[in-house]
Design an enzyme around this catalytic site. Structure first.
Site, PDB file in Angstrom:
ATOM      1  N   ASP A  84     -16.378  18.487 -40.540  1.00  0.00           N
ATOM      2  CA  ASP A  84     -17.545  18.868 -39.943  1.00  0.00           C
ATOM      3  C   ASP A  84     -18.630  18.420 -40.784  1.00  0.00           C
ATOM      4  O   ASP A  84     -19.789  18.456 -40.087  1.00  0.00           O
ATOM      5  CB  ASP A  84     -17.521  20.442 -40.558  1.00  0.00           C
ATOM      6  CG  ASP A  84     -17.394  20.351 -41.993  1.00  0.00           C
ATOM      7  OD1 ASP A  84     -17.238  19.412 -42.768  1.00  0.00           O
ATOM      8  OD2 ASP A  84     -17.437  21.617 -42.616  1.00  0.00           O
ATOM      9  N   THR A 136       0.916  17.506   1.081  1.00  0.00           N
ATOM     10  CA  THR A 136       1.770  18.225   0.774  1.00  0.00           C
ATOM     11  C   THR A 136       2.528  18.093  -0.500  1.00  0.00           C
ATOM     12  O   THR A 136       2.940  19.194  -1.329  1.00  0.00           O
ATOM     13  CB  THR A 136       3.071  18.369   1.738  1.00  0.00           C
ATOM     14  OG1 THR A 136       3.441  16.804   1.619  1.00  0.00           O
ATOM     15  CG2 THR A 136       2.833  18.395   3.352  1.00  0.00           C
ATOM     16  N   ASP A 137       2.381  17.245  -1.209  1.00  0.00           N
ATOM     17  CA  ASP A 137       2.659  16.831  -2.636  1.00  0.00           C
ATOM     18  C   ASP A 137       1.909  17.308  -3.618  1.00  0.00           C
ATOM     19  O   ASP A 137       2.464  17.747  -4.751  1.00  0.00           O
ATOM     20  CB  ASP A 137       3.128  15.426  -3.000  1.00  0.00           C
ATOM     21  CG  ASP A 137       4.488  15.025  -2.428  1.00  0.00           C
ATOM     22  OD1 ASP A 137       5.108  15.810  -1.882  1.00  0.00           O
ATOM     23  OD2 ASP A 137       4.800  13.774  -2.568  1.00  0.00           O
ATOM     24  N   VAL A 186       0.774  -1.212   0.147  1.00  0.00           N
ATOM     25  CA  VAL A 186      -0.090   0.016   0.113  1.00  0.00           C
ATOM     26  C   VAL A 186       1.022   1.348   0.143  1.00  0.00           C
ATOM     27  O   VAL A 186       0.652   2.098  -0.716  1.00  0.00           O
ATOM     28  CB  VAL A 186      -0.800   0.143   1.254  1.00  0.00           C
ATOM     29  CG1 VAL A 186      -1.663   1.236   1.311  1.00  0.00           C
ATOM     30  CG2 VAL A 186      -1.935  -1.115   1.052  1.00  0.00           C
ATOM     31  N   ALA A 187       1.947   1.238   0.671  1.00  0.00           N
ATOM     32  CA  ALA A 187       2.757   2.407   0.799  1.00  0.00           C
ATOM     33  C   ALA A 187       3.480   2.687  -0.443  1.00  0.00           C
ATOM     34  O   ALA A 187       3.885   4.002  -0.719  1.00  0.00           O
ATOM     35  CB  ALA A 187       3.921   2.193   1.910  1.00  0.00           C
ATOM     36  N   GLU A 229      -0.878   7.345  -4.172  1.00  0.00           N
ATOM     37  CA  GLU A 229      -2.515   7.692  -4.383  1.00  0.00           C
ATOM     38  C   GLU A 229      -2.468   9.043  -4.684  1.00  0.00           C
ATOM     39  O   GLU A 229      -3.649   9.306  -5.370  1.00  0.00           O
ATOM     40  CB  GLU A 229      -2.808   7.726  -2.765  1.00  0.00           C
ATOM     41  CG  GLU A 229      -2.727   6.398  -1.832  1.00  0.00           C
ATOM     42  CD  GLU A 229      -1.467   5.965  -1.181  1.00  0.00           C
ATOM     43  OE1 GLU A 229      -1.455   5.234  -0.667  1.00  0.00           O
ATOM     44  OE2 GLU A 229      -0.416   6.790  -1.715  1.00  0.00           O
ATOM     45  N   ASP A 259     -17.776  12.858 -42.447  1.00  0.00           N
ATOM     46  CA  ASP A 259     -16.627  12.700 -41.705  1.00  0.00           C
ATOM     47  C   ASP A 259     -16.788  12.089 -40.424  1.00  0.00           C
ATOM     48  O   ASP A 259     -15.887  11.518 -39.913  1.00  0.00           O
ATOM     49  CB  ASP A 259     -16.034  14.156 -41.251  1.00  0.00           C
ATOM     50  CG  ASP A 259     -15.826  15.093 -42.436  1.00  0.00           C
ATOM     51  OD1 ASP A 259     -15.115  14.403 -43.573  1.00  0.00           O
ATOM     52  OD2 ASP A 259     -16.278  16.219 -42.629  1.00  0.00           O
ATOM     53  N   ASP A 311     -10.047  17.526 -43.427  1.00  0.00           N
ATOM     54  CA  ASP A 311     -11.104  18.110 -44.671  1.00  0.00           C
ATOM     55  C   ASP A 311     -10.721  19.379 -45.159  1.00  0.00           C
ATOM     56  O   ASP A 311      -9.842  19.986 -44.586  1.00  0.00           O
ATOM     57  CB  ASP A 311     -12.425  17.878 -44.007  1.00  0.00           C
ATOM     58  CG  ASP A 311     -13.504  18.093 -44.961  1.00  0.00           C
ATOM     59  OD1 ASP A 311     -13.367  17.550 -46.148  1.00  0.00           O
ATOM     60  OD2 ASP A 311     -14.779  18.666 -44.624  1.00  0.00           O
ATOM     61  N   GLU A 318       8.969   6.767   2.212  1.00  0.00           N
ATOM     62  CA  GLU A 318       7.918   6.381   2.796  1.00  0.00           C
ATOM     63  C   GLU A 318       7.933   4.905   2.906  1.00  0.00           C
ATOM     64  O   GLU A 318       7.239   4.518   4.064  1.00  0.00           O
ATOM     65  CB  GLU A 318       6.685   6.548   1.960  1.00  0.00           C
ATOM     66  CG  GLU A 318       6.156   8.257   2.038  1.00  0.00           C
ATOM     67  CD  GLU A 318       5.185   8.568   1.100  1.00  0.00           C
ATOM     68  OE1 GLU A 318       4.697   9.699   0.740  1.00  0.00           O
ATOM     69  OE2 GLU A 318       4.790   7.633   0.247  1.00  0.00           O
TER      70      GLU A 318
END
Length: 937
Positions: free
Chosen positions: A651, A748-749, A291-292, A296, A655, A338, A720
């Protein structure tokens, strides 16, 4: 399922009586009862929207993509670990990860939903009514109620609601550009005919076509999905779309992170068992390692970066419907565009005229010849010519609801009136019209009769060969002189020269009429004319397009014109915009092939691949003209099979299949049909090809920026994870808690990472070729730099500071450290602060993998500056406020500890600067003739 279609294959060849018999109707239309019966049998006249945007499906897609699935697994493992060993914060981690998934999905969905709402606002919805004959009476019916056998009443300016065979047509001209891509007006007649392509047959009208002039009646033979419009829509829905390049890269990144996490987790579990930690303790910490390692914060950061880029692109007139499409443009290698409405303005204009032996150009309301501007006084000598242009047409000036005036009518005739208005020729009162000889396909001309200063004057305009044949005099420098055979030959030659340049050419003439005739007839009006001049008109390219084409070529992006228009018109526009060299032409097709639809049908797939493969760099691509929808689909499919990332612009309804097949479909917002806009991934709000070039630049920048903040986010994963490795393998105190890990990843990130996502493009980004398909978002050098260089330095800073603080407080290795003690809380806060300060240095390091931060500038990205202020503020609040201490298990720190932490951050920045210096020096030695810097990827 029963076949509910009508067999109408030869309906164009039948006399009117047989047409009505075939469709079991009459010229008075269907009875009301019969119309209801056929409605029940054939169904409503609507298109089946199999892939219309679904809010629920769009929302669910953001919960089920690969990176979201990885986060779901991480959340599940967190809850499982908490159940096995409660009280260690794993449940908090699980809920935090679930919050990330939900918030990210909601934000991404909101962005796409806004784009869909903007698309709905762009739709130029057709009137929902049409006039039909029912039991001999004209009735206004809803479009969905129209059935085969209905007799339509068609007027100028209307859109045709269903495919029909004309049974009456008076002066009718139609615009089929939405279906065929060809911008020229088409004459329509009710007479039976056997020759020609189905969509070009003069006695048929099709759903989606516009009536430019005239009126008539048509009996419906196909509605809904059986119409030509519906067949193209069905072809569109049959196309399967794949993942965008960015989505593929995110999947690759996710797999890499998942494999690293899984390997580390399993290894830790096995080593734990081997060292005697016990099954459940080893399992819990194995899950913790997995998980670390999950970033996330990466998912919301990618989503926010794409959303911010889409907002910047919207300011530059590019509306992004699907966020990953932002980056797809950046790796685009081929643009299949086109012509009408994309490269050109989709609006006929007078470009130049030929009078008195002079070529006169019309530019910005002024006249020029041989580079010299002509004064108003000099232009007065051509007053008869200008009077003819001003009066010999049926275009009208109308006032719109917003108070502005507009010109309506046949595009050729509106061009003449707009030319007169632009040059100040329409300020005088118009001459009184006394009569008209309407245009017909046999004469190829029209004439109008006017009263002017006590005399009758006839003005005639039409095809040069038709008008010149009945001219006996010419107007030259204010005098009328006899036309010589050589002069007639010279004028016809000039007309052909205009036509070869894809101009629509009209000859203009006049004569005085001695007296008002009882009946205006061709014989009495159209003879003994005085030639006035030639008018050359075309649908001009957007002004910015030539420069945009040059930028594409410089950026290594090929531009291939694929149009339904005439080959000469396509080639002339390609010359004007610099897509092919000026000398290229039909006589030199070995150099620049001009491929028409029927010729493409005879080519094998291998021949088409060879045609689409340039034999040498910079060689012009072929020009594809007279292309049907399935032709465009085949070209796009072949390019994609060749490994190209393909963008398609368009357009029209024709197309739509290619727009959906392409890696990114780009529709026109102003002139585009609803079908094209619904199919596309991006919409040009200004219908300008040049906007695509700006979007490509933004897309390339986005990819580089995603790479930068991915390195930034992944680097913080190492400090981490290391505390958990040390705790399990070495028996050291756990230096970082789960809430503190979340505070880094989701607190913080985030803002500094977003700052990296807004980095300005490099000055040479459009001088480089598109990135290779094999180039990964996370290449091995980038992974090594993130994990084993920047990440390890951060881990040394954080863990070193953790033990430095413990030792300063009298703790020694082997001593017991109570996890609830103030000292432990302070020490983990030091670790957290070490990671935060290291990331402050890292955000500057990640701004470029080869440029020094001194060269980039410290304050050149305001969002990074605000991000640093934000993360330091979060650090202060977590460290020095009671609520921060309570939530994150932190404690206030003495100020002296920030000195070593700051030195550690500085050491990281200096180490990265040294690495860049060595990389650049090595590159200069091995590549002295090239630029001094190079990316390690």
């Amino acid at each position: 399922m029963a076949d509910r279609s009508i067999k109408y294959g030869d309906i164009n060849q039948l006399p009117l009586e047989d047409v009505l018999r075939r469709l079991d109707t009459t010229a008075d239309g269907l009875s009301f009862n019969e119309a209801q019966r056929r409605f029940a049998h054939y169904g409503p006249n609507v298109l089946t929207k199999q892939d219309h945007y679904s809010s629920l499906r769009g929302l669910l897609s953001h919960f089920t993509h690969f990176l979201a699935v990885l986060l779901w697994i991480a959340a599940g493992l967190s809850f499982f670990a908490d159940r096995m060993r409660p009280g260690e914060g794993m449940a908090t981690l699980g809920w935090a990860i679930l919050s990330v998934i939900v918030i990210n999905a909601g934000f991404a969905f909101f962005q796409e939903y806004k784009a869909e709402r903007a698309l709905q606002a762009l739709h130029l919805l057709l009137p929902d009514k049409a006039w039909v004959m029912r039991s001999g009476q004209p009735v206004e019916a809803t479009r969905r109620e129209i059935v085969p056998g209905d007799v339509l009443i068609i007027e100028e300016g209307e859109r045709v609601p269903a495919d029909g065979r004309l049974i009456e047509a008076i002066g009718m001209r139609v615009d089929n550009a939405a279906l065929t891509g060809e911008s020229r007006p088409k004459r329509r007649t009710a007479e039976a005919t056997a020759d020609g392509h189905w969509l070009d047959l003069p006695n048929l009208v099709f759903a989606g076509s516009t009536i430019l002039s005239g009126h008539g009646r048509a009996v419906v033979f196909a509605t809904g999905m059986q119409s030509e419009f519906g067949k193209i829509a069905a072809l569109t829905t049959a196309v399967e779309t794949g993942l965008s390049p960015l989505q593929k890269e995110i999947i690759t990144v996710t797999r890499i992170v998942a494999v690293i996490s899984l390997v580390m987790g399993i290894t830790f579990f096995l080593v734990g068992l081997w060292t005697g930690l016990g099954f459940w303790i080893s399992a819990i910490f194995g899950i913790g390692i997995i998980v670390a390692n999950v970033p996330e914060g990466l998912l919301p950061t990618v989503t926010l970066a794409l959303a911010m880029s889409s907002q910047r692109m919207a300011k530059r007139n590019a509306l992004i419907k699907h966020l990953p499409s932002v980056e797809t443009l950046g790796c685009t290698r081929v643009i299949c565009t086109d012509k009408t409405g994309t490269l050109t303005e989709n609006h006929m204009k007078v470009d130049r005229f030929f009078v008195d032996g002079l070529m006169i150009e019309s530019r910005e309301g002024c006249f020029f010849t041989r580079g010299r501007m002509i004064s108003t006084a000099d232009a007065e000598q051509w007053r008869p010519f200008f009077d003819a242009l001003l009066h010999c047409h049926n275009a009208k000036r109308v006032r719109k609801s917003d108070g502005h005036s507009a010109v309506t009518g046949d595009p050729t005739e509106t061009a003449l009136l707009e030319f007169a208005i632009a040059h100040g020729l329409a300020h005088r009162p118009p001459l009184r019209r006394m009569g008209e000889l309407a245009f017909d396909a046999d004469r190829k001309r029209m004439s109008t009769l006017h009263w002017s200063e006590g005399r009758l004057i006839a003005f005639t305009k039409g095809a040069p060969e038709s008008v010149l044949a009945i001219c006996t005099h010419t107007h030259s420098h204010g005098d009328t002189i006899a036309m010589t055979p050589s002069e007639r030959t010279h004028l016809l030659s000039q007309s052909r020269s205009f036509a070869e340049q894809a101009y629509r050419v009209l000859a203009v003439a006049m004569r005085e009429v001695a007296h008002q005739p009882e009946h205006i007839e061709v014989e009495t009006i159209e003879n003994d004319l005085t030639f006035l001049g030639l008018v050359a008109m075309m649908d001009p390219p957007h002004r910015e397009v030539p420069e945009a084409i040059a930028k594409c070529r410089q950026a290594g992006v090929r531009v291939v014109m694929v149009t339904g228009d005439h080959p000469l018109t396509a080639l002339a526009v390609a010359r004007k915009i610099g897509l092919v060299p000026e000398q290229a032409g039909p006589s030199r097709r070995s150099f620049v092939p001009v491929i028409e639809g029927p010729r493409l049908d005879t080519m094998s797939d291998e021949q088409l691949r060879q045609l689409l493969t340039p034999s040498r760099p910079g060689e012009p691509d072929p020009v594809f003209a007279r292309m049907a929808p399935h032709h465009k689909m085949r070209i796009v499919s072949t390019l994609k099979e060749m490994g190209e990332v393909v963008a398609v612009t368009g357009d029209g309804v024709n197309d739509a299949p290619a727009l959906k097949k392409a890696d990114i479909g780009i529709a026109m917002g102003v002139a585009g049909t609803d079908v094209a806009k619904e199919t596309a991934d991006m919409i040009l709000l200004d219908d300008n090809f040049a906007t695509i070039v700006s979007a490509i630049e933004e897309g390339r920048t986005v990819y580089e920026n995603i790479r930068k903040f991915t390195s930034y986010v992944l680097a913080s994963n190492v400090p981490e994870v290391v505390p958990y490795l040390g705790y399990g393998f070495l028996g050291m105190p756990l230096a970082l808690t789960i809430p503190q890990v979340l505070a880094v990843d989701l607190g913080t990130d985030m803002i500094p990472a977003l700052g990296l996502g807004t980095e300005r493009p490099q000055s040479d980004i459009m001088d480089l070729p598109p990135r290779s398909q094999s180039e990964r978002l996370l290449s091995l050098p980038i992974l090594l730099r993130a994990y084993f260089f920047l990440g390890l330095i951060e881990a040394v800073i954080a863990i070193g500071a953790f033990f430095l603080y413990l030792n300063s407080q009298g703790w020694s290795w082997g001593s017991h450290l109570d996890w609830s003690s103030p000292l432990y809380r302070e020490a983990t806060t030091v670790t957290f602060a070490g990671i935060v300060l290291a990331q402050v240095a890292n955000v500057f390091a990640c701004r470029s993998d080869h440029l020094s931060v001194a060269r980039l500038g410290w304050l050149t990205n305001p969002l990074i500056v605000w991000g640093i202020i934000t993360e330091l503020t979060i650090l202060a609040l977590m460290t020095y406020t009671p609520i921060g201490n309570e939530i994150f298990g932190t404690s206030p720190l003495p100020l002296w500890i920030f000195g070593p932490l700051a030195l550690g951050a500085l050491a990281l920045l200096l180490a990265e600067e040294g690495r860049k210096f060595l990389v650049n020096r090595r590159h200069r030695r091995t590549n002295p003739a090239t630029a001094q810097i190079v990316s390690p990827s």
